[in-house]
Design a protein around this motif. Structure first.
Motif, PDB file in Angstrom:
ATOM      1  N   TYR A  86       0.826  -1.224   0.000  1.00  0.00           N
ATOM      2  CA  TYR A  86       0.000   0.000   0.000  1.00  0.00           C
ATOM      3  C   TYR A  86       0.855   1.267   0.000  1.00  0.00           C
ATOM      4  CZ  TYR A  86      -3.245  -3.583   1.586  1.00  0.00           C
ATOM      5  OH  TYR A  86      -3.956  -4.736   1.723  1.00  0.00           O
ATOM      6  N   VAL A  87       2.153   1.135  -0.325  1.00  0.00           N
ATOM      7  CA  VAL A  87       2.996   2.324  -0.417  1.00  0.00           C
ATOM      8  C   VAL A  87       3.001   2.784  -1.874  1.00  0.00           C
ATOM      9  CG1 VAL A  87       5.316   3.254  -0.090  1.00  0.00           C
ATOM     10  CG2 VAL A  87       4.442   1.507   1.468  1.00  0.00           C
ATOM     11  N   PRO A  88       2.652   4.080  -2.110  1.00  0.00           N
ATOM     12  CA  PRO A  88       2.557   4.552  -3.490  1.00  0.00           C
ATOM     13  C   PRO A  88       3.843   4.294  -4.282  1.00  0.00           C
ATOM     14  CG  PRO A  88       1.694   6.196  -1.997  1.00  0.00           C
ATOM     15  CD  PRO A  88       2.270   5.118  -1.149  1.00  0.00           C
TER      16      PRO A  88
ATOM     17  N   THR B 223      -2.602  -2.814   8.390  1.00  0.00           N
ATOM     18  CA  THR B 223      -2.727  -2.104   9.660  1.00  0.00           C
ATOM     19  C   THR B 223      -1.814  -0.872   9.687  1.00  0.00           C
ATOM     20  OG1 THR B 223      -3.007  -4.284  10.633  1.00  0.00           O
ATOM     21  CG2 THR B 223      -2.751  -2.444  12.161  1.00  0.00           C
ATOM     22  N   ILE B 224      -0.562  -1.070   9.246  1.00  0.00           N
ATOM     23  CA  ILE B 224       0.388   0.047   9.243  1.00  0.00           C
ATOM     24  C   ILE B 224      -0.100   1.152   8.315  1.00  0.00           C
ATOM     25  CG2 ILE B 224       2.734   0.746   8.595  1.00  0.00           C
ATOM     26  CD1 ILE B 224       3.613  -2.111   9.496  1.00  0.00           C
ATOM     27  N   SER B 225      -0.552   0.733   7.138  1.00  0.00           N
ATOM     28  CA  SER B 225      -1.027   1.707   6.160  1.00  0.00           C
ATOM     29  C   SER B 225      -2.208   2.508   6.713  1.00  0.00           C
ATOM     30  CB  SER B 225      -1.398   0.979   4.874  1.00  0.00           C
ATOM     31  OG  SER B 225      -2.512   1.540   4.268  1.00  0.00           O
ATOM     32  N   GLN B 226      -3.107   1.785   7.408  1.00  0.00           N
ATOM     33  CA  GLN B 226      -4.265   2.431   8.020  1.00  0.00           C
ATOM     34  C   GLN B 226      -3.823   3.444   9.072  1.00  0.00           C
ATOM     35  OE1 GLN B 226      -7.256   0.913   6.854  1.00  0.00           O
ATOM     36  NE2 GLN B 226      -8.061   2.885   7.446  1.00  0.00           N
ATOM     37  N   PHE B 227      -2.830   3.033   9.867  1.00  0.00           N
ATOM     38  CA  PHE B 227      -2.317   3.877  10.946  1.00  0.00           C
ATOM     39  C   PHE B 227      -1.700   5.169  10.377  1.00  0.00           C
ATOM     40  CE2 PHE B 227       1.138   4.945  13.980  1.00  0.00           C
ATOM     41  CZ  PHE B 227       0.347   5.188  15.092  1.00  0.00           C
TER      42      PHE B 227
ATOM     43  N   LEU C  81      -5.045   0.096  -3.912  1.00  0.00           N
ATOM     44  CA  LEU C  81      -6.096  -0.921  -3.938  1.00  0.00           C
ATOM     45  C   LEU C  81      -6.079  -1.737  -2.655  1.00  0.00           C
ATOM     46  CD1 LEU C  81      -5.972  -2.508  -7.491  1.00  0.00           C
ATOM     47  CD2 LEU C  81      -7.803  -1.160  -6.511  1.00  0.00           C
ATOM     48  N   GLN C  82      -7.104  -1.575  -1.847  1.00  0.00           N
ATOM     49  CA  GLN C  82      -7.162  -2.361  -0.620  1.00  0.00           C
ATOM     50  C   GLN C  82      -8.477  -3.144  -0.583  1.00  0.00           C
ATOM     51  OE1 GLN C  82      -5.665   0.002   2.517  1.00  0.00           O
ATOM     52  NE2 GLN C  82      -5.821  -1.581   4.052  1.00  0.00           N
ATOM     53  N   TYR C  83      -9.542  -2.454  -0.872  1.00  0.00           N
ATOM     54  CA  TYR C  83     -10.850  -3.111  -1.004  1.00  0.00           C
ATOM     55  C   TYR C  83     -11.416  -2.783  -2.373  1.00  0.00           C
ATOM     56  CZ  TYR C  83     -10.715  -4.104   3.926  1.00  0.00           C
ATOM     57  OH  TYR C  83     -10.345  -4.600   5.137  1.00  0.00           O
TER      58      TYR C  83
END
Lengths: 177, 286
Positions: free
Chosen positions: A39-41, B68-72, B265-267
């Motif tokens: 999830y890192v751009p 979780t980290i990304s959300q944080f 893209l996560q959901y």
């Protein structure tokens, strides 16, 4: 040596066998790690070729435990999982093993920096081969090479980290007490 | 090695030859597999599905820490700008309420006019939400694995969207997992309409984050900033799904910036419009 082996209990045999699949197991783990989204751009585009690092490392240090058969299996598994054309990843990994196995004298007891430097050449060849194969197999043509070059550089950058982890595992678990 | 003298060196030679034979046959096998894969056989697809189904639960667990980290991090970033954002949102809210009134009025009017003309309504979409658990292939392939499969009604050919727009389409559906080919993949071809004129074109991925438009009419005048939406041609996708924006438009090429970024893209949502799609032999619409 054979005398000692004969005196092993079944548990010891099982343990030795479990240790021996460690290189394969760790390679599968780094492959799955590479698949996990960060999830890192910008990072997904330049995901390092973790399996290449792993195959190269074990080809130098434990060629007895990760030969052509397992190299092929890892390549096929990766191709199936990543959606890449089937066989391309396996071919790349097999040829990487072949190069290292044939240069065993060169790699024997060499300092880390030398193996890292040599990885630079091997990995470049591997990326080029993969790019060529995918381009030829896919009807839609070739991927822009610029993006792959970034992935190549990142692969070189993660090599010390993966190699360090693997060498810890090797000294801690693989060497018989 | 060439002149084995003892038993050990003879054994060594044998081992060497066996290894060499194994290597060559495996190389041959990879080429055979490339050819089989190119022919797009059912066996290869089944193998892919089986492996994805088996590994998805593991990947699901592995993706958890990163999520979780990304959300944080996102939460922290948002916390900093919370006041400003609040003011902005209030303003937007007022504006949107006005729009809502307009939209409702237009919707009513539209429904009445449709009834007068007797047009057939577009099919309603059924959607399934899923999590992205693997972003595979790096620069070599642009596809993701999601946690919904056949058991949730996901099937090959369905459109996959996020709140921003079209992400891709399902190319392989297993029992509990499915593979989504992103619109940026080199194998992705999507019929689209460009700008207000609605010129038809095909959006072709090339494994870079910015796909291109091909088969664009000679007369079409597209400019940077033009919106791209799905055309619904060939029954591949429902029409009107937002895809991206034109960023470069010259004589040589038209480059698109998709609304959906691969990294975020996560959901995703899988849309089922009951269309057969371009993947099926008999295309549904038209």
């Amino acid at each position: 040596m054979t005398g000692i082996a004969q005196r092993r209990t079944p548990w010891q045999k099982f343990e030795a066998r479990a240790r021996n699949i460690l290189p394969f197991g760790l390679t599968v783990v780094v492959m799955l790690f590479g698949l996990t989204p960060t999830y890192v751009p910008g990072l997904a585009q330049i995901t390092p070729l973790y399996t290449l690092v792993a195959i190269y490392f074990w080809a130098i240090y434990r060629p007895d435990l990760l030969g052509y058969g397992l190299g092929f299996a890892i390549g096929i598994l990766e191709d199936l999982l990543t959606g890449a054309p089937l066989g391309v990843g396996a071919l790349t990994l097999l040829l990487t093993q072949w190069v290292v196995f044939n240069q065993q004298k060169f790699f024997h007891a060499k300092p880390f920096v030398i193996t890292w430097f040599a990885f630079g050449f091997v990995a470049f060849g591997a990326v080029l081969l993969k790019w060529l194969c995918i381009g030829l197999v896919t009807e839609s043509g070739f991927t822009p090479f610029g993006d792959l070059f970034a992935a190549y550089l990142i692969t070189l950058a993660v090599y010390p980290i993966v190699a360090w982890l693997f060498s810890k595992a090797q000294t801690g678990l693989l060497v018989e007490p | 090695m060439k002149q084995p003298t003892g038993q050990i060196s003879r054994l060594g030679t044998f081992k060497y030859l066996a290894q060499r034979f194994a290597f060559l046959s495996l190389i041959g096998l990879t080429f055979a597999l490339m050819l089989i894969g190119k022919a797009d056989t059912v066996i290869v697809e089944r193998a892919r599905t089986a492996v994805s189904d088996a590994v998805t639960p593991i990947l699901r667990v592995m993706a958890e820490p990163a999520a979780t980290i990304s959300q944080f991090v996102t939460n922290l970033q948002e916390l900093g700008a919370i006041r400003e954002q609040n003011a902005d949102l209030r303003e937007t809210n007022t504006r949107l309420l006005e729009w809502q009134a307009v939209a409702q009025k237009l919707e009513n009017e539209n429904r009445q006019l449709r009834a007068l003309l007797g047009t057939v309504n577009e099919p309603e979409a059924r959607s399934v939400s899923a999590r992205v658990v693997a972003d595979s292939g790096g620069a070599f392939a642009q596809s993701v694995l999601i946690t919904a499969g056949g058991r949730d009604g996901v099937a090959k050919g369905q459109a996959v969207v996020t709140g921003e727009g079209l992400a891709g389409r399902v190319t392989q559906a297993g029992f509990r997992s499915a593979r989504v080919l992103l619109i940026t993949d080199i194998n992705s071809r999507i019929p689209v309409r460009v700008g207000e004129a609605g010129d038809r074109a095909i959006l072709a991925g090339n494994n870079s984050p910015r796909p291109r438009l091909i088969y664009l009419g000679v007369k079409s005048a597209i400019a940077p900033g033009d919106r791209i939406v799905t055309s619904g041609d060939a029954g591949a996708f429902p029409p009107g799904l937002p895809v991206g924006r034109v960023v470069v438009a010259d004589e040589a090429s038209a480059v698109i910036e998709p609304f959906v970024a691969r990294d975020r893209l996560q959901y995703v949502e899988v849309l089922d419009f009951g269309l057969t799609g371009i993947l099926a032999e008999t295309a549904g619409a038209k």
